[in-house]
Scaffold this motif. Structure first.
Motif, PDB file in Angstrom:
ATOM      1  N   THR A   1       5.398  -1.438  -5.186  1.00  0.00           N
ATOM      2  CA  THR A   1       5.382  -0.050  -5.640  1.00  0.00           C
ATOM      3  C   THR A   1       5.271   0.824  -4.407  1.00  0.00           C
ATOM      4  O   THR A   1       4.247   0.803  -3.718  1.00  0.00           O
ATOM      5  CB  THR A   1       4.183   0.212  -6.573  1.00  0.00           C
ATOM      6  N   ASP A   2       6.330   1.554  -4.101  1.00  0.00           N
ATOM      7  CA  ASP A   2       6.374   2.393  -2.895  1.00  0.00           C
ATOM      8  C   ASP A   2       5.810   3.769  -3.228  1.00  0.00           C
ATOM      9  O   ASP A   2       6.439   4.564  -3.930  1.00  0.00           O
ATOM     10  CB  ASP A   2       7.812   2.497  -2.391  1.00  0.00           C
ATOM     11  N   ILE A   3       4.628   4.052  -2.734  1.00  0.00           N
ATOM     12  CA  ILE A   3       3.986   5.338  -2.991  1.00  0.00           C
ATOM     13  C   ILE A   3       4.557   6.433  -2.081  1.00  0.00           C
ATOM     14  O   ILE A   3       4.451   7.620  -2.374  1.00  0.00           O
ATOM     15  CB  ILE A   3       2.459   5.207  -2.778  1.00  0.00           C
ATOM     16  N   GLY A   4       5.192   6.021  -0.984  1.00  0.00           N
ATOM     17  CA  GLY A   4       5.714   7.000  -0.030  1.00  0.00           C
ATOM     18  C   GLY A   4       4.647   7.426   0.952  1.00  0.00           C
ATOM     19  O   GLY A   4       3.802   6.632   1.368  1.00  0.00           O
ATOM     20  N   ASN A   5       4.656   8.718   1.327  1.00  0.00           N
ATOM     21  CA  ASN A   5       3.666   9.250   2.261  1.00  0.00           C
ATOM     22  C   ASN A   5       2.411   9.663   1.503  1.00  0.00           C
ATOM     23  O   ASN A   5       2.483  10.380   0.504  1.00  0.00           O
ATOM     24  CB  ASN A   5       4.219  10.447   3.022  1.00  0.00           C
ATOM     25  N   ALA A   6       1.263   9.212   1.992  1.00  0.00           N
ATOM     26  CA  ALA A   6      -0.003   9.538   1.329  1.00  0.00           C
ATOM     27  C   ALA A   6      -1.126   9.417   2.338  1.00  0.00           C
ATOM     28  O   ALA A   6      -1.037   8.637   3.289  1.00  0.00           O
ATOM     29  CB  ALA A   6      -0.257   8.612   0.143  1.00  0.00           C
ATOM     30  N   VAL A   7      -2.170  10.200   2.141  1.00  0.00           N
ATOM     31  CA  VAL A   7      -3.383  10.009   2.935  1.00  0.00           C
ATOM     32  C   VAL A   7      -4.175   8.851   2.330  1.00  0.00           C
ATOM     33  O   VAL A   7      -3.964   8.469   1.181  1.00  0.00           O
ATOM     34  CB  VAL A   7      -4.238  11.292   2.977  1.00  0.00           C
ATOM     35  N   MET A   8      -5.081   8.304   3.120  1.00  0.00           N
ATOM     36  CA  MET A   8      -5.778   7.084   2.723  1.00  0.00           C
ATOM     37  C   MET A   8      -6.485   7.176   1.365  1.00  0.00           C
ATOM     38  O   MET A   8      -6.329   6.290   0.528  1.00  0.00           O
ATOM     39  CB  MET A   8      -6.777   6.696   3.808  1.00  0.00           C
TER      40      MET A   8
END
Length: 799
Positions: free
Chosen positions: A448-455
């Protein structure tokens, strides 16, 4: 007395040496390791010996037979499936009708067994463990004893924060036969993990006997080489089968050594080997039987087993070559490289440092081999650190390495497991994310590719999507240099535990990667909108009307626009006025005061760490923020995690509030695990932490400065003390000895307490240093206490 030699070890970390050979049969100066153990037992009058077998048992039986050629009588007990150390000895219970000694067949020692047996008898012990002191105890079982030798605590393969001594379990035991009655035949059972803790809980007479002498576990390739160097330097009392032909130069029978060869000891050359003219055989080289070193070859710090040819002008530096290897002319084999049995290395090939070549492989002439063939190699002693797997981008951490790490991870999860993948917004992090996805998919894992995200959002989404685990790539700054980190989560969005890390690392080192049929692999699933779900969940925990009425004015600064965008979206929904600081010009405190703001907020790149300033520009300390966020989190009604470094007043505050406080280690997993029932926590989540602080201020109708004024005073001192890695365990042991009779706590490091003060001595997990934290009734007293233990650490480094 009878003895048991445990000889079932696979020697996983020694591969490819042990691909076709059990660990006890690995040669030391041309003799199997187990031969030296039989010599030791025979020297002490022990000739009735049981041998437990599991991995490649026939190799042991074929070599030793009934033991008559070695002056002993051997009885073999084979287990079909692994039963653990104690379970394998239980197999031989019918043979063990009296007090007996257990010893590993894959270590080298010269300790006085008679002394140990006498100790066991005098103490009337049920079990006696032979202990020794080592410089680096991380891969061993640390054992703590009282002044009489009675065992008080076990720590199996501890982290640095649990290294309370440098005294470790050698795997040599004297046991009463009745100890085997504590578990059933055929039941997997381990001495260190199961039986000894069980006996300790039963308050059985369980003793540790610290014995001088040499002991080496040949569990790693570096230790394998070093053990043989120690033997040639006569640091261990063993019989070296060869004739001394010079200073520390041993020659077997029928060695042909050309007079034009240069040999510098310590060197061992086995029976029938040929060393041609102009060969340079340097220090710390071990050459087995029937090898040929051709003219001009240069060898040092290397081990060559049997029947191997090293071609003309070839160079070996710190390498190990197994049986029947053919090395061409002009080859260069560098430090820590291992070549398995029957391999062929073409002319002028270069095997770069750390490469492992599994048995039967062909390296073409002129090839430059930077990576292991088929099977993996570790880039450092421990793949994982405090920040997951980290290093300098495109130098220590690159896409090729990350792809292999991802495939190793697949070996630690069930087939077709769903794994979330994300990264921060930096370009190189995205490159590594794509490498991760490719490796995971190739290993049969669904992504599942969430993409760009903070931790914090990445952890939240991993849990929300009900994935089996998650992986996140981020950049951070360390010592003024950019590093990249790969961090793994479990299904609860928590950093994986040490056991999971070891599984991934073992798969990586062994190269034991899943390779599913390509018809079963899939493409990644793209998931969008995860930040909105996360923010909405935060909002659901708040009294929005109360916060919105306050109309908080907030000065915000962050180096990362992705972290900034999440915070701006949250504060907008809370109807806060935000003054964003876009550069490092004016101090944030000045911006807060000049704009009459309610508070200042600085957020780190990952979105995990929050720093706060009051309306008057006063910066809160880390301990004050910890106090504030803990009190603010009381509204969640669950237990709160309090790290061992926290001020004592925090426990008193939680007690008065009727909230359960749980003392933990300082690692992020330990802190987050306490409240894992809640997907949102104030620890390591700057967004939720700020939201809870604002809710707390709004509920009490106070400013941050007023809250800070009401917080109890905190007097603490913290500093780092340099200490060589090899001395850290010794320092911990001597500190504990020095603290006899004092009140101590051993959660993470050593915490020594008095009525109004305490000091924590915590070995750093990655650096050659200790962290010393002290609390006192005043800043002066805290600093003085910290200085006391800093000086002790420096003093106890000395032998």
């Amino acid at each position: 007395m009878k003895a048991v030699i445990m000889a079932g070890g696979k020697g996983t970390r020694l591969k490819p040496l042990t691909c076709h050979l059990p660990k006890p049969m690995v040669p030391l100066l041309n003799r199997p390791c187990m031969e030296y153990i039989i010599d030791l037992l025979k020297k002490h009058g022990i000739t009735e010996i049981a041998v437990t077998l599991q991995y490649l048992p026939q190799a042991v039986i074929n070599h030793f037979g009934d033991g008559s050629d070695f002056g002993v009588k051997l009885h073999y007990f084979e287990e079909i499936t692994p039963l653990g150390t104690a379970g394998s000895v239980k197999n031989a219970q019918s043979f063990l009708d009296e007090t007996f000694l257990v010893i590993s067949g894959d270590g080298l020692t010269d300790i006085d067994l008679d002394y140990v047996i006498d100790f066991h008898t005098q103490k009337q012990a049920q079990a006696t463990l032979v202990l020794t002191r080592v410089e680096d105890p991380l891969e061993y079982g640390v054992v703590m004893t009282d002044t009489e030798g009675k065992i008080s605590r076990f720590l199996e393969k501890p982290s640095w924060g649990e290294v309370f001594s440098d005294t470790v379990n050698t795997g040599i035991y004297v046991l009463d036969p009745t100890v085997l009655d504590n578990f059933a035949l055929g039941e997997p059972f381990d001495f260190s993990k199961d039986l000894f803790p069980l006996l300790l809980n039963k308050r059985a007479p369980l003793y540790g006997c610290t014995v001088p002498g040499y002991w080496s576990d040949i569990g790693s390739l570096a230790q394998y080489r070093q053990t043989q160097i120690d033997m040639m330097n006569q640091l261990v009392k063993v019989d070296i089968q060869g004739e001394l032909a010079g200073e520390r130069i041993w020659l077997g029978c029928n060695v042909k050594l050309d007079h034009k060869a240069q040999v510098t000891g310590p060197v061992f050359i086995g029976e029938g080997s040929v060393v041609e003219a102009k060969v340079k055989l340097g220090p710390n080289s071990i050459i087995g039987r029937y090898n040929r070193l051709e003219s001009g070859a240069e060898i040092e710090n290397s081990v060559v087993w049997n029947r191997t040819v090293v071609g003309k002008s070839t160079r070996l530096r710190g390498a190990v070559l197994c049986n029947d290897v053919r090395v061409g002319q002009g080859v260069c084999i560098e430090q820590d490289t291992v070549v398995g049995e029957t391999c062929r290395i073409g002319d002028k090939a270069i095997l770069q440092p750390g490469v492992k070549i599994w048995p039967g492989k062909l390296i073409s002439a002129g090839a430059i081999q930077p990576m292991s063939v088929i099977w993996g190699k570790a880039v450092k002693r421990s793949l994982f650190g405090v920040n997951g797997i980290s290093g300098i981008p495109n130098l220590e951490i690159n896409p090729e390495l990350v792809g292999r790490i991802a495939t190793a991870y697949c070996a630690s999860v069930s087939p077709n497991a769903q794994v979330s993948v994300s990264c921060d917004n930096y370009p190189y992090s995205n490159i590594l994310k794509y490498a991760l996805i490719a490796g995971l998919l190739a290993g049969g894992t669904k992504v599942t590719d969430i993409g760009n995200a903070v931790m914090p959002v990445a952890r939240y989404q991993c849990r929300l999507a009900r994935c089996h685990g998650g992986v996140h790539v981020r950049q951070y700054e360390c010592d003024d240099q950019i590093h990249v980190s790969i961090q793994f989560f479990d299904r609860d969005g928590l950093p994986i535990d040490k056991g999971k890390e070891r599984k991934i690392e073992n798969a990586f080192v062994m190269g034991d990667f899943p390779r599913p049929d390509i018809s079963t692999v899939s493409l990644p699933e793209q998931v969008m909108g995860n930040t909105n779900l996360y923010i909405n969940d935060i909002m659901a925990h708040l009294n929005l009307e109360r916060i919105r009425r306050r109309k908080f004015a907030i000065v915000l600064q962050s180096e990362n626009y992705l972290a900034t965008s999440v915070m701006l979206a949250l504060l907008e929904k809370l109807e806060c006025q935000v003054i964003q600081v876009l550069n490092q010009g004016a101090p944030l405190s000045s911006v807060v005061v000049n704009n009459s703001a309610d508070l200042g907020v600085e957020l780190d790149r990952s979105g995990q760490v929050l720093r706060l300033w009051t309306e008057t520009g006063v910066k809160l300390s880390e301990q004050e923020i910890l106090l504030l966020q803990t009190v603010a989190a009381f509204r969640d009604k669950g237990p709160v995690a309090i790290p061992v470094t926290a001020p004592s007043v925090l426990e008193e505050i939680t007690r008065l509030a009727g909230i359960q406080a749980v003392r933990t280690k300082t690692l992020s997993r330990n802190l987050l695990e306490v409240g894992k029932r809640n997907p949102l926590q104030v620890h390591y989540d700057g967004f939720y932490c700020l939201a809870m602080v604002l809710a707390y201020l709004a509920q009490g109708g106070m400013s941050l400065g007023q809250v800070l004024y009401k917080l109890p005073p905190i007097h603490m001192s913290s500093d780092m003390v340099a200490c060589p890695v090899e001395a850290k365990a010794r320092v911990m042991r001597r500190l504990l000895e020095d603290m006899q009779g004092q009140r101590i706590e051993l959660i993470d490091g050593i915490k020594v307490m008095t009525e109004d003060a305490w000091a924590l001595i915590l070995p750093d997990a990655e650096q050659a240093a200790f962290k010393v934290v002290a609390q006192g009734s005043s800043n002066h007293k805290a600093a003085k206490l910290a200085e006391l233990y800093k000086s002790k650490i420096t003093l106890f480094q000395q032998r």
